[in-house]
Design a protein around this motif. Structure first.
Motif, PDB file in Angstrom:
ATOM      1  N   MET A 348       0.856  -1.174   0.000  1.00 19.03           N
ATOM      2  CA  MET A 348       0.000   0.000   0.000  1.00 19.03           C
ATOM      3  C   MET A 348       0.900   1.235   0.000  1.00 19.03           C
ATOM      4  SD  MET A 348      -3.135  -1.108  -0.032  1.00 19.03           S
ATOM      5  CE  MET A 348      -2.326  -2.063  -1.304  1.00 19.03           C
ATOM      6  N   ALA A 349       0.409   2.332  -0.558  1.00 21.03           N
ATOM      7  CA  ALA A 349       1.260   3.503  -0.739  1.00 21.03           C
ATOM      8  C   ALA A 349       1.615   4.208   0.562  1.00 21.03           C
ATOM      9  CB  ALA A 349       0.590   4.498  -1.682  1.00 21.03           C
ATOM     10  N   SER A 350       0.864   3.963   1.623  1.00 14.69           N
ATOM     11  CA  SER A 350       1.116   4.628   2.894  1.00 14.69           C
ATOM     12  C   SER A 350       0.550   3.786   4.029  1.00 14.69           C
ATOM     13  CB  SER A 350       0.465   6.017   2.923  1.00 14.69           C
ATOM     14  OG  SER A 350      -0.949   5.894   2.886  1.00 14.69           O
ATOM     15  N   ARG A 351       1.002   4.086   5.241  1.00 17.01           N
ATOM     16  CA  ARG A 351       0.437   3.397   6.411  1.00 17.01           C
ATOM     17  C   ARG A 351      -1.057   3.692   6.534  1.00 17.01           C
ATOM     18  NH1 ARG A 351       1.889   0.895  10.930  1.00 17.01           N
ATOM     19  NH2 ARG A 351       4.123   1.230  10.598  1.00 17.01           N
ATOM     20  N   ALA A 352      -1.451   4.935   6.238  1.00 20.23           N
ATOM     21  CA  ALA A 352      -2.864   5.285   6.334  1.00 20.23           C
ATOM     22  C   ALA A 352      -3.705   4.432   5.393  1.00 20.23           C
ATOM     23  CB  ALA A 352      -3.054   6.772   6.027  1.00 20.23           C
ATOM     24  N   GLN A 353      -3.240   4.237   4.151  1.00 18.50           N
ATOM     25  CA  GLN A 353      -4.006   3.408   3.217  1.00 18.50           C
ATOM     26  C   GLN A 353      -3.997   1.951   3.638  1.00 18.50           C
ATOM     27  OE1 GLN A 353      -5.963   4.628   1.049  1.00 18.50           O
ATOM     28  NE2 GLN A 353      -6.678   2.652   0.287  1.00 18.50           N
TER      29      GLN A 353
END
Length: 500
Positions: A348-353
């Motif tokens: 995933m592109a970020s921890r949030a995603q």
């Protein structure tokens, strides 16, 4: 190799990662020069495959935004750019295209470090961007051709002019940071507009190669400007008194806020937003052919693509056959280090995603969906990996069937007849993409005509630079690509004159 076999830790650490051209920068691009930002705050860039910070950019200040938009406004009001001919601007677009392609390798490396897209995906970004620029350059005649329309009653005629709308704010997302910016930049420049670009915070370095290409091609100062930052910077740009138009690609909630601001200010806006598209599998579909197109059509870029068809609608009589094919196809696609040439699914592109997708997985399990492969976070030592997942026994009311996941997750629903399939496909607040799989092209075309969405493919899905792409309902306003996309950057003027 199965997805499970390919899922161990990437083996890459901060000390072994490829070295990008830029890492920590402290500038913006305004009025033809890189200028030190006045902002104290910074935004980190983190490699999604390792979780390690490797770069940072300024979270630009209000003064930075003013500087960029003031440069764009001066260049539009007093500079040469809007007063050149469309053919002259087209020639410069062709030079930009060449310069973008010359930076393909560096662009791909930086892009993959920013958002974890597999290198096999990002390596094509520069060529695709160059293709957009060249195609848009070929539309110059639409701006130049004389458009004279007679009065119906006779005795007079109207000359219709297509003037550039003015300084444009272009805001691109993190999933395809180069192409989703260039698809705005190219028509804006051809129309004679000036621009201020703002990339997503996590993908703020790769776009510098496009700025560098514009500079090398000879774009006049102030015509192309770049600021970096988060949502507050974006809001300043959208609401700034010097902004004449906004073009945004991103999430539907953010798009609503931008639309509200532009509505209040009576400011034109183009929005390309989220989707929850469907792949309708007709009873006669060739499942081997579908398998070959499945990843790109339904799970492109580790599922982080707005138009992909993440709901697969299968006929009841072939439901288990379709589930088996989808499961085998997804299971066979390797997941791992995005710099590995074999990798199909990255992080995933970020921890949030990553957390967003985890929440959707939990919801699907709780509501009774059956994971035939995946269904959980990947067992890795580092990075934000989600196992490529296929959910069967999904019903229309489940959250996994209604909300955009933006991860490597597809759901397979069943239908009993074509009317039900179309009703299921249209039972969504979105309307961006879609695909119909069938051995009968005429039957597939007939079903595609009934789908309430902006674009539909027959046995594949792709973006045609020559045809409009846009969403309906919660998927956006306006279009990109084609003459229709170019028209978003002009304002029309009618000059009436007597003919007698």
């Amino acid at each position: 190799m199965s997805a499970t076999d390919a899922r161990p830790a990437t083996g890459r650490t901060a000390s072994t990662r490829p070295e990008p051209r830029w890492t920590h920068v402290d500038d913006l691009y305004a009025d033809g020069a890189w200028t030190r930002s006045t902002a104290a705050a910074r935004l980190p860039l983190v490699d999604p495959a390792t979780g390690q910070e490797w770069g940072s950019v300024p979270d630009c200040s209000a003064d930075d935004v003013d500087a960029a938009l003031s440069a764009a406004d001066r260049a539009f009001r007093t500079g040469p750019w809007p007063r050149t001919t469309p053919s002259q601007r087209a020639a410069l677009l062709l030079r930009i295209a060449d310069e973008v392609e010359a930076r393909a390798a560096d662009t791909a490396l930086t892009n993959t470090l920013e958002n974890g897209s597999p290198i096999s995906e990002t390596r094509g970004a520069a060529a695709n961007a160059a293709g957009i620029l060249r195609h848009v350059a070929g539309l110059a005649s639409w701006l130049e051709d004389e458009d004279v329309r007679p009065f119906p009653a006779g005795g007079a005629e109207t000359v219709v002019r297509r003037d550039p709308v003015g300084p444009c704010v272009l805001i691109a997302p993190w999933n395809f940071p180069i192409n989703l910016m260039v698809v705005k930049l190219a028509p804006a420049l051809l129309a004679g507009c000036t621009v201020v670009m703002k990339p997503a915070p996590g993908t703020s370095l790769s776009i510098r190669f496009v700025v560098e290409a514009c500079e090398a091609a000879g774009v006049p100062p102030g015509v192309v400007n770049l600021v970096t930052g988060g949502g507050e910077v974006g809001d300043r740009l959208v609401r700034h008194p010097l902004t004449a138009k906004v073009a945004f690609t991103g999430s539907t909630p953010v798009g609503r806020r931008i639309a509200a601001a532009c509505g209040e200010l009576l400011r034109p806006v183009t929005l390309e937003l989220g989707g929850k598209s469907s792949a309708i599998v007709l009873p006669d579909a060739d499942l081997e052919q579908m398998s070959a197109a499945l990843i790109r059509t339904c799970l492109r870029n580790t599922g982080q693509t707005c138009y992909i068809s993440t709901r697969i609608l299968a006929p009841s009589e072939r439901y288990e056959e379709v589930v088996d094919m989808v499961t085998r196809t997804v299971e066979a696609a390797p997941q791992g280090d995005p710099f590995d040439e074999r990798t199909v699914f990255g992080p995933m592109a970020s921890r949030a995603q990553y957390e967003v997708v985890r929440d959707h997985l939990d919801s699907a399990h709780a509501e009774g969906a059956r994971a035939t492969v995946g269904g959980r976070p990947a067992d890795t030592e580092r990075g934000w990996f989600i196992e490529p997942t296929v959910f069967a026994d999904v019903t229309p009311g489940m959250r996994i069937a209604r909300e955009e996941v933006f991860g490597p997750v597809v759901s397979v629903l069943r239908y009993d007849d074509i009317d039900e399939a179309v009703a299921l496909a249209n039972d969504t607040s979105f309307g961006l993409g879609g695909v119909v799989f069938s051995a009968d092209r005429e039957a597939a075309q007939a079903v595609a005509e009934r789908m309430d969405t902006g674009s539909v493919g027959v046995n594949f899905f792709g973006s045609n630079h020559n045809a409009p792409f846009g969403g309906r309902h919660d998927s956006g306003l306006g279009v990109e690509y084609g003459i229709e996309g170019l028209s978003q950057y002009v304002t029309f003027k009618s000059i009436h004159r007597r003919t007698g």
